[in-house]
Design a protein around this motif. Structure first.
Motif, PDB file in Angstrom:
ATOM      1  N   GLY A 276       0.832  -1.311  -0.053  1.00 53.56           N
ATOM      2  CA  GLY A 276       0.156   0.149   0.091  1.00 53.56           C
ATOM      3  C   GLY A 276       0.791   1.465   0.097  1.00 53.56           C
ATOM      4  O   GLY A 276       1.999   1.195   0.062  1.00 53.56           O
ATOM      5  N   GLU A 277       0.150   2.426  -0.287  1.00 53.66           N
ATOM      6  CA  GLU A 277       0.915   3.603  -0.174  1.00 53.66           C
ATOM      7  C   GLU A 277       1.298   3.857   1.064  1.00 53.66           C
ATOM      8  O   GLU A 277       2.717   4.534   1.047  1.00 53.66           O
ATOM      9  N   GLU A 278       0.816   4.118   2.116  1.00 46.43           N
ATOM     10  CA  GLU A 278       1.127   4.206   3.345  1.00 46.43           C
ATOM     11  C   GLU A 278       1.523   2.945   4.248  1.00 46.43           C
ATOM     12  O   GLU A 278       2.578   3.195   4.818  1.00 46.43           O
ATOM     13  N   ARG A 279       1.136   2.018   4.146  1.00 50.29           N
ATOM     14  CA  ARG A 279       1.260   0.799   4.786  1.00 50.29           C
ATOM     15  C   ARG A 279       1.053  -0.449   3.806  1.00 50.29           C
ATOM     16  O   ARG A 279       0.156  -0.402   2.986  1.00 50.29           O
ATOM     17  N   SER A 280       2.092  -1.391   4.319  1.00 52.17           N
ATOM     18  CA  SER A 280       1.509  -2.639   3.577  1.00 52.17           C
ATOM     19  C   SER A 280       1.277  -3.710   4.362  1.00 52.17           C
ATOM     20  O   SER A 280       1.351  -3.646   5.833  1.00 52.17           O
ATOM     21  N   TYR A 281       0.913  -4.813   3.876  1.00 55.25           N
ATOM     22  CA  TYR A 281       0.340  -5.872   4.833  1.00 55.25           C
ATOM     23  C   TYR A 281       0.803  -7.430   4.357  1.00 55.25           C
ATOM     24  O   TYR A 281       0.842  -7.572   3.184  1.00 55.25           O
ATOM     25  N   VAL A 282       0.904  -8.328   5.290  1.00 52.47           N
ATOM     26  CA  VAL A 282       0.937  -9.615   5.023  1.00 52.47           C
ATOM     27  C   VAL A 282      -0.159 -10.358   5.974  1.00 52.47           C
ATOM     28  O   VAL A 282      -0.308 -10.281   7.014  1.00 52.47           O
ATOM     29  N   TRP A 283      -0.887 -11.117   5.288  1.00 48.90           N
ATOM     30  CA  TRP A 283      -1.592 -12.424   6.071  1.00 48.90           C
ATOM     31  C   TRP A 283      -1.121 -13.693   6.117  1.00 48.90           C
ATOM     32  O   TRP A 283      -0.571 -14.136   5.135  1.00 48.90           O
ATOM     33  N   VAL A 284      -0.862 -14.534   7.085  1.00 47.67           N
ATOM     34  CA  VAL A 284      -0.625 -15.740   7.521  1.00 47.67           C
ATOM     35  C   VAL A 284      -1.773 -16.548   7.953  1.00 47.67           C
ATOM     36  O   VAL A 284      -2.295 -16.492   8.816  1.00 47.67           O
ATOM     37  N   VAL A 285      -1.844 -17.500   6.760  1.00 46.44           N
ATOM     38  CA  VAL A 285      -3.264 -18.223   6.915  1.00 46.44           C
ATOM     39  C   VAL A 285      -2.718 -19.799   7.082  1.00 46.44           C
ATOM     40  O   VAL A 285      -2.042 -20.312   6.192  1.00 46.44           O
ATOM     41  N   TYR A 293      -0.012  -8.743   9.990  1.00 45.95           N
ATOM     42  CA  TYR A 293       1.064  -7.932  10.427  1.00 45.95           C
ATOM     43  C   TYR A 293       1.121  -6.761   9.406  1.00 45.95           C
ATOM     44  O   TYR A 293       0.861  -7.031   8.063  1.00 45.95           O
ATOM     45  N   GLU A 294       1.357  -5.650   9.877  1.00 44.81           N
ATOM     46  CA  GLU A 294       1.771  -4.322   9.141  1.00 44.81           C
ATOM     47  C   GLU A 294       3.165  -4.215   8.757  1.00 44.81           C
ATOM     48  O   GLU A 294       4.098  -4.541   9.696  1.00 44.81           O
ATOM     49  N   LEU A 295       3.321  -4.003   7.561  1.00 45.17           N
ATOM     50  CA  LEU A 295       4.773  -3.863   6.866  1.00 45.17           C
ATOM     51  C   LEU A 295       4.893  -2.460   6.589  1.00 45.17           C
ATOM     52  O   LEU A 295       4.124  -1.562   6.543  1.00 45.17           O
ATOM     53  N   PRO A 296       6.256  -2.045   5.944  1.00 43.71           N
ATOM     54  CA  PRO A 296       6.383  -0.562   5.551  1.00 43.71           C
ATOM     55  C   PRO A 296       5.786  -0.374   4.462  1.00 43.71           C
ATOM     56  O   PRO A 296       4.912  -1.401   3.707  1.00 43.71           O
ATOM     57  N   LYS A 297       5.369   0.973   3.927  1.00 42.17           N
ATOM     58  CA  LYS A 297       4.871   1.348   2.829  1.00 42.17           C
ATOM     59  C   LYS A 297       5.547   0.643   1.481  1.00 42.17           C
ATOM     60  O   LYS A 297       6.772   0.222   1.364  1.00 42.17           O
ATOM     61  N   GLY A 298       4.487   0.398   0.553  1.00 43.14           N
ATOM     62  CA  GLY A 298       4.842  -0.227  -0.688  1.00 43.14           C
ATOM     63  C   GLY A 298       6.047  -0.052  -1.423  1.00 43.14           C
ATOM     64  O   GLY A 298       6.984  -0.533  -1.853  1.00 43.14           O
ATOM     65  N   ALA A 299       6.336   1.575  -1.541  1.00 43.61           N
ATOM     66  CA  ALA A 299       7.405   2.168  -2.128  1.00 43.61           C
ATOM     67  C   ALA A 299       8.825   1.710  -1.683  1.00 43.61           C
ATOM     68  O   ALA A 299       9.678   1.340  -2.260  1.00 43.61           O
ATOM     69  N   LEU A 337       9.983 -11.518   5.686  1.00 44.43           N
ATOM     70  CA  LEU A 337       9.653 -12.829   6.618  1.00 44.43           C
ATOM     71  C   LEU A 337       9.722 -12.631   8.211  1.00 44.43           C
ATOM     72  O   LEU A 337       9.084 -13.661   8.830  1.00 44.43           O
ATOM     73  N   ASN A 338      10.612 -11.745   8.720  1.00 43.35           N
ATOM     74  CA  ASN A 338      10.771 -11.937  10.106  1.00 43.35           C
ATOM     75  C   ASN A 338       9.519 -11.550  10.813  1.00 43.35           C
ATOM     76  O   ASN A 338       9.243 -12.377  11.707  1.00 43.35           O
ATOM     77  N   PRO A 339       8.465 -10.656  10.269  1.00 44.33           N
ATOM     78  CA  PRO A 339       7.544 -10.700  11.211  1.00 44.33           C
ATOM     79  C   PRO A 339       6.707 -11.893  11.015  1.00 44.33           C
ATOM     80  O   PRO A 339       5.974 -12.243  12.233  1.00 44.33           O
ATOM     81  N   VAL A 340       6.932 -12.908  10.295  1.00 48.78           N
ATOM     82  CA  VAL A 340       5.794 -14.139  10.469  1.00 48.78           C
ATOM     83  C   VAL A 340       6.570 -15.335  10.972  1.00 48.78           C
ATOM     84  O   VAL A 340       6.055 -16.512  10.788  1.00 48.78           O
ATOM     85  N   ALA A 341       7.774 -15.056  11.432  1.00 51.25           N
ATOM     86  CA  ALA A 341       8.708 -16.260  11.650  1.00 51.25           C
ATOM     87  C   ALA A 341       8.158 -17.194  12.792  1.00 51.25           C
ATOM     88  O   ALA A 341       8.107 -18.408  12.525  1.00 51.25           O
TER      89      ALA A 341
END
Length: 696
Positions: A276-285, A293-299, A337-341
């Protein structure tokens, strides 16, 4: 006046924009142009919102909305509702923003379904992706406030709604025979245009074989664009006139519960990304859980990803840029990957590379032949006389979790297997089997469309080592067949890649593709080798190809990221008499194939790439072969080395055919074996190839 105002608005000159909008407004009212009046009111509201005058903005939006509804301007209504959602979010009213955004997306979804042309539907969907990104971010912000209300599950479902929708619909169409009931006149027009496109292809080869002027090349490109546009229009008319198309019911994107039931198993973890422009995300299913988890902005993520890809594909990373590659990989892994370790779990590496016990083997002529290839019984014709079943030893190592990656943006260009595992110096490949999907919903559709399909009666067809030039030694009767060993003897094996450009006609021969083909044939004598002149377009488009369980192309690949319909693989461009012939298997040709192969392997350069379109991802050869009927493909992400690819492919087929491993497991084990060889351990040599689609 309204449009001039929009230009000043885009330039940041807000007061000038207001001047022109305020000149436009009374004129549109005077002539009763309610549509332009509504658009101008919306634009004035947007300027006031940017200037921080939120109450004024709200009043103009509220004046615009009923006018848009009165004139039936659905796209304008969706835009104004989106603006209202943005305004309410800025005031901290997330629930009110959510209500407006859901109403906006409902209109967008309805408008999208009314577009018959897949190309225009894709184009429209790309233009509204910001609405989905806003909605996803809004839901995830609500999840942060109320983590137990299921907003993260809704956000993942929204991400599925925003991805690969046209692909899912095309896969549903593929088995519907939408041409049935359509007038013969339309079908004849379609065939005539296809013939014109084929004739143009042949003429292109003849022109490019000489020394064409830029004007000649431009004329060819213009003619191709015009014919392609006419072809797409005819296909749209066929869909509009088709009773079967009208009766189609497209599958809806999956919910989290449906992903867990229809896609995942106990040994599989889904990582789905949204940049995303302001924040990015990853879902672990997993089968039983959802985390986000929230990740840094897409850029920022895209910049780090592009740097990693550049190093992966640079031959210098084999030696003196190796440390730089490792450091860049660690930095990217830390982000992705570290956020989903914790969800991935930590375990000791499984050196055998097995994620499941090998399939039972049958002892037959020509060595061991697996009873189950790609999860289906081999036809009896492949089993040697007097064979009997034996079960191979099972691995005692714990099963590593399979990772299924639904990437976004630049992440679609990198092999996650080449990233370091979370908090580790080992590559992810060592611990995990990695699969790529356009979306989780895509796999559910593939499984539905291939359910109950009978296995093809024949084993493997390999098209390799085509003839590209009239001075090829194979055209000389005295030359005989050149063996791969002496053909490659004097070549720089490190430099020769399986890539081609649109303007080339005199492609370099790839001797190792012959080695690759013959090594596959040693494993199953029933392999049908199409070499030399037989590796041609006629063979590739023949209905006979649908009789094979595995179809393997080993040749040059062409990537056209501007016009993906021109991407493809290069087959023989010369016949036995030395005459030029069309040897380009283009994406549009692939869409017209009937190829229900269990596995298609595209052992060429950049066959997993194409044109990146927002909302659809990469549009290229993978999509074409899936539409043609194949549920899984092995494709490449960069210009692959000829000699290394031949070794990797040989190991892949040894895993599938001698050890009975499923293709995804066999690919991982082949890459692990390459990793152990000093000559080929750099990711440049083995990491380009990824598995797309069904892993079972």
């Amino acid at each position: 006046l309204n449009n001039i105002g929009q230009v000043y608005d885009a330039l940041g000159e807000k007061q000038k924009a207001l001047e022109f909008y305020n000149q436009s407004l009374p004129l549109s009212r005077a002539v009763g142009d309610r549509s332009t009046e509504a658009a101008t009111l919306n634009n004035i509201g947007a300027v006031y919102f940017t200037l921080g005058e939120k109450q004024k903005a709200l009043s103009y939006y509220n004046l615009s909305l009923p006018l848009l509804r009165a004139v039936g301007n659905k796209s304008g209504e969706a835009a104004t509702l989106g603006n209202l959602a943005d305004l309410e979010r800025s005031k901290g009213n997330l629930k009110a923003a959510l209500t407006h955004m859901e109403a906006s997306l409902k209109i967008i979804e309805d408008l999208r379904t009314k577009i018959v042309s897949p190309e225009l539907r894709t184009s429209y969907f790309a233009s509204v992706q910001d609405y989905y990104q806003f909605y996803i971010d809004l839901l995830m912000q609500l999840h942060k406030q109320q983590p137990n209300k299921g907003y993260d599950a809704l956000a993942l479902q929204a991400n599925e709604r925003a991805r690969a929708r046209t692909l899912i619909e095309l896969l549903t169409e593929s088995n519907a025979d939408i041409r049935q009931g359509v007038s013969s006149q339309l079908l004849q027009q379609e065939q005539t245009l296809l013939q014109k496109l084929q004739a143009l292809e042949k003429r292109r080869i003849e022109v490019l074989s000489g020394k064409p002027t830029p004007e000649q090349v431009a004329a060819l490109d213009k003619e191709n664009s015009e014919l392609q546009a006419q072809y797409q229009q005819i296909q749209t008319q066929i869909r509009a006139a088709s009773p079967r198309y009208a009766a189609l019911k497209y599958p809806q994107p999956l919910t989290v519960a449906q992903i867990q039931q229809q896609v995942l198993d106990d040994n599989t973890v889904l990582l789905e990304y949204s940049l995303g422009e302001e924040r990015s995300y990853v879902w672990v299913v997993t089968k039983t859980s959802l985390d986000s988890y929230e990740l840094p902005k897409g850029a920022d993520i895209e910049a780090a990803t592009k740097k990693f890809y550049q190093l992966l594909t640079d031959r210098r990373s084999v030696d003196f840029r190796k440390d730089e590659l490792e450091q860049t990989g660690k930095e990217l892994s830390k982000i992705l990957l570290n956020p989903v370790a914790k969800e991935l779990g930590q375990k000791s590496p499984n050196t055998l590379g097995l994620t499941s016990p090998p399939a039972p083997l049958l002892q037959g002529e020509g060595g061991k032949i697996p009873f189950s290839l790609i999860g289906k019984n081999f036809p009896p014709a492949l089993v040697g006389k007097g064979g009997r079943g034996v079960r191979s030893a099972q691995s005692n190592n714990p099963q590593p979790k399979r990772l299924v990656i639904v990437a976004d943006g630049a992440l679609e260009y990198i092999p996650f297997a080449a990233l370091p595992a979370p908090n580790s110096n080992r590559l992810l490949l060592v611990d995990r089997e990695v699969i790529n999907l356009p979306s989780a919903s895509t796999l559910a559709t593939i499984r539905q469309e291939t359910k109950g399909r009978k296995p093809a009666p024949k084993s493997i067809a390999v098209l390799a080592d085509p003839v590209f030039t009239p001075d090829d030694p194979r055209l000389k009767p005295s030359a005989g067949k050149t063996t791969p060993a002496n053909a490659a003897e004097n070549l720089d094996r490190l430099a020769l890649t399986r890539s081609a450009t649109e303007s080339e006609v005199e492609f370099a021969r790839l001797p190792n593709t012959r080695t690759e083909a013959e090594e596959i044939a040693k494993l199953i004598p029933a392999t049908d080798l199409k070499l030399d002149f037989a590796a041609n377009l006629t063979t590739a488009t023949s209905p006979q190809l649908s009789q094979y369980r595995i179809v393997h192309f080993a040749t040059h690949g062409i990537l056209n990221s501007v016009n993906p319909e021109l991407s493809g693989v290069v087959l023989s461009l010369v016949n036995e008499k030395g005459q030029s012939e069309n040897g380009f298997l283009r994406l549009r040709d692939i869409f017209n194939l009937n190829l229900p192969a269990d596995l298609v392997v595209l052992s060429a350069c950049q066959t997993g790439l194409g044109k990146e379109i927002r909302g659809e991802g990469i549009v290229g050869l993978t999509r074409g072969f899936m539409y043609a009927g194949s549920p899984r493909l092995v494709v490449s992400l960069w210009n692959v080395n000829d000699a290394a690819t031949a070794k990797l492919m040989t190991k892949l087929y040894q895993g599938m055919l001698s050890k009975g491993l499923p293709p995804a497991v066999a690919l991982r084990q082949a890459q692990l074996e390459m990793l152990k060889q000093p000559e080929y351990q750099a990711p440049y040599y083995w990491a380009a190839f990824v598995m797309q689609g069904e892993w079972n």
